[in-house]
Write an enzyme that holds these catalytic residues in place. Structure first.
Site, mmCIF file in Angstrom:
data_model
loop_
_atom_site.group_PDB
_atom_site.id
_atom_site.type_symbol
_atom_site.label_atom_id
_atom_site.label_comp_id
_atom_site.label_asym_id
_atom_site.label_seq_id
_atom_site.Cartn_x
_atom_site.Cartn_y
_atom_site.Cartn_z
ATOM 1 N N SER A 170 44.535 50.435 39.770
ATOM 2 C CA SER A 170 43.484 51.561 39.725
ATOM 3 C C SER A 170 42.895 51.555 38.248
ATOM 4 O O SER A 170 42.215 52.384 37.814
ATOM 5 C CB SER A 170 44.089 52.861 39.924
ATOM 6 O OG SER A 170 45.478 53.192 39.187
ATOM 7 N N THR A 174 43.517 56.806 37.470
ATOM 8 C CA THR A 174 43.012 56.844 36.061
ATOM 9 C C THR A 174 44.258 56.941 35.180
ATOM 10 O O THR A 174 44.928 57.856 35.503
ATOM 11 C CB THR A 174 42.080 57.972 35.574
ATOM 12 O OG1 THR A 174 40.947 57.892 36.457
ATOM 13 C CG2 THR A 174 41.625 57.882 34.444
ATOM 14 N N THR A 234 39.901 53.552 33.592
ATOM 15 C CA THR A 234 39.941 53.423 35.254
ATOM 16 C C THR A 234 38.934 52.252 35.940
ATOM 17 O O THR A 234 38.142 52.260 35.079
ATOM 18 C CB THR A 234 39.423 54.872 35.878
ATOM 19 O OG1 THR A 234 40.004 54.710 37.322
ATOM 20 C CG2 THR A 234 38.148 54.946 35.680
ATOM 21 N N ARG A 276 28.714 53.371 41.237
ATOM 22 C CA ARG A 276 29.215 54.524 41.375
ATOM 23 C C ARG A 276 29.914 54.835 39.876
ATOM 24 O O ARG A 276 30.689 53.928 39.555
ATOM 25 C CB ARG A 276 30.049 54.842 42.469
ATOM 26 C CG ARG A 276 30.781 56.228 42.423
ATOM 27 C CD ARG A 276 32.000 56.144 42.002
ATOM 28 N NE ARG A 276 32.879 57.466 42.097
ATOM 29 C CZ ARG A 276 34.137 57.732 41.485
ATOM 30 N NH1 ARG A 276 34.500 56.740 40.748
ATOM 31 N NH2 ARG A 276 34.777 58.908 41.618
ATOM 32 N N THR A 282 42.313 63.515 36.340
ATOM 33 C CA THR A 282 42.546 62.219 37.360
ATOM 34 C C THR A 282 42.309 62.824 38.799
ATOM 35 O O THR A 282 42.231 64.106 38.970
ATOM 36 C CB THR A 282 43.926 61.633 37.212
ATOM 37 O OG1 THR A 282 44.037 60.505 38.029
ATOM 38 C CG2 THR A 282 45.061 62.811 37.518
ATOM 39 N N GLY A 283 41.912 61.978 39.732
ATOM 40 C CA GLY A 283 41.549 62.457 40.894
ATOM 41 C C GLY A 283 40.131 62.316 41.422
ATOM 42 O O GLY A 283 39.504 61.259 40.652
HETATM 43 N N1 ASP Z 1 38.945 60.146 38.514
HETATM 44 C C1 ASP Z 1 38.656 58.673 38.840
HETATM 45 C C2 ASP Z 1 37.409 58.611 39.353
HETATM 46 O O1 ASP Z 1 37.070 59.307 39.956
HETATM 47 C C3 ASP Z 1 39.637 58.293 39.668
HETATM 48 C C4 ASP Z 1 40.995 58.578 39.298
HETATM 49 O O2 ASP Z 1 41.568 59.351 38.607
HETATM 50 O O3 ASP Z 1 41.986 57.971 40.045
HETATM 51 O O4 ASP Z 1 36.587 57.479 38.981
#
Ligand code: ASP
Length: 339
Positions: free
Chosen positions: A91, A193, A211, A221, A244-245
């Site tokens: 990731s 991330t 990330t 994106r 994160t998320g």
């Molecule tokens: N926040 C990151 C994104 O949406 C991904 C992640 O945190 O895993 O690109």
């Protein structure tokens, strides 16, 4: 202790052939019975906190540099480069899941205690986006460079272009293509991330994020991670937060900036993270993203209190300080994945 594998299962990695069904028994229970705000709140300084299991080796490297007396930005860069270079971390950086066109595109940012910021988004072919973000901070009049411009800048700084798509990631992408039939609907996300916050021995705060973003995202994106105020924010008078998320949800709510503003108003890191997660939940409960929505925040304040909190179970973070060393802690959460 939960890890990113749990998280991937729960974020419906059915796209690469893994069933989306998971058992909550796989997840170590969070200590929800502990008094709110108590977890991780013992003030300590210096302190480094990073998201997910890959935060452990990153923390270790950052800590080592801080102890050597290196600048905090150098220490953050060195720490973040560990997962960026690790092909097993799917990731972040090299080996990260590509977008739906099979391209690995990277986002990163870094910010220091004087509110200097550097950021890159939609960067391709450069293994260490955190280093480019740092160079943007140090060597340009700007905060953010994107896409081809970011690549051009990286090359002008002496960085070398390389293929970041590992055989493993390519295989997974091809599987995804079969199953998805290249559906344009983004309803499957994989995240993790690495976001890092540092309170140094002088009580100054800085942070960074890096990330490869959401797996199988549309080409072009950009998530929350390179956006100052969304994926990362700090104010040296108050504290810092990082996310994160699902980046879209964090951007919609200016997540990290809001966590810091709540701390300015007197909330603890735990209370601030929780309130913003609640806000994100309330804004998304009838939203199409809710089915797979996960967000998590880490935060620390000037006193060296810290916390993490997530919408759904499964989020953890690495913390290192003088007294307890480098360890993983599970974040408290609003709901389990089967809710
Ligand atoms: N926040 C990151 C994104 O949406 C991904 C992640 O945190 O895993 O690109």
């Amino acid at each position: 202790m939960s890890n990113r594998r749990d998280f991937i299962k729960k974020t419906a990695l059915g796209t690469i052939g893994v069933s989306t069904v998971f058992s909550c028994k796989e997840i170590t229970e969070n200590k929800q019975d502990k008094a709110e705000g108590v977890i991780g709140s013992t003030p300590t300084k210096p302190l480094v906190i990073s998201t997910w299991n890959h935060g452990l080796p990153a923390n270790e490297e950052t800590w080592k540099r801080l102890k050597q007396g290196r600048s905090t930005l150098d220490a953050i860069e060195a720490g973040m480069k560990i997962p960026e270079a690790d092909p097993k971390v799917r990731s972040v950086g090299y080996g990260g899941f590509p977008d739906r066109e099979g391209k690995v595109t990277l986002d990163a940012c870094i910010m220091d205690h004087k509110s200097n910021c550097g950021s890159v988004s939609f960067l391709q072919g450069i293994k260490h986006p955190i280093s480019i973000a740092k160079r943007v901070l140090q060597n340009t009049p700007h905060v953010m460079l994107s896409g081809k411009g970011a690549l051009q800048f990286a090359l002008s700084e002496g960085f070398v272009e390389e293929n970041l798509l590992t055989d493993e990631a390519e295989k997974d992408w091809k599987k995804w293509l079969e199953a998805s039939k290249y559906s344009p609907v983004i309803n499957i996300e994989n995240h993790d991330t690495i976001s890092m916050l540092v309170l140094d021995k002088n009580g100054d705060i800085s942070g960074g994020c890096t990330t490869s973003g959401a797996a199988w995202k549309m080409h072009g994106r950009v998530g929350d991670s390179p956006i100052i105020g969304a994926g990362l924010f700090l104010d040296n008078e108050v504290g810092a937060a990082a996310a994160t998320g699902l980046g879209e949800a964090v951007i919609r709510t200016a997540g990290s900036a809001m966590v810091v503003e709540l701390m300015r108003q007197g909330k603890s890191p735990f209370e601030a993270c929780k309130e913003i997660v609640e806000r994100i939940y309330n804004k998304h409960k009838d939203h199409k993203d809710m089915e797979y929505l996960q967000v998590g925040f880490i935060a620390l304040n000037k006193n060296g209190e810290y916390a993490g909190y997530s919408l759904r179970s499964g989020f953890n973070y690495a913390v290192v300080d003088e007294t307890q060393g480098n360890r993983m802690e599970d974040a408290q959460f609003k709901m389990k994945w089967d809710n």
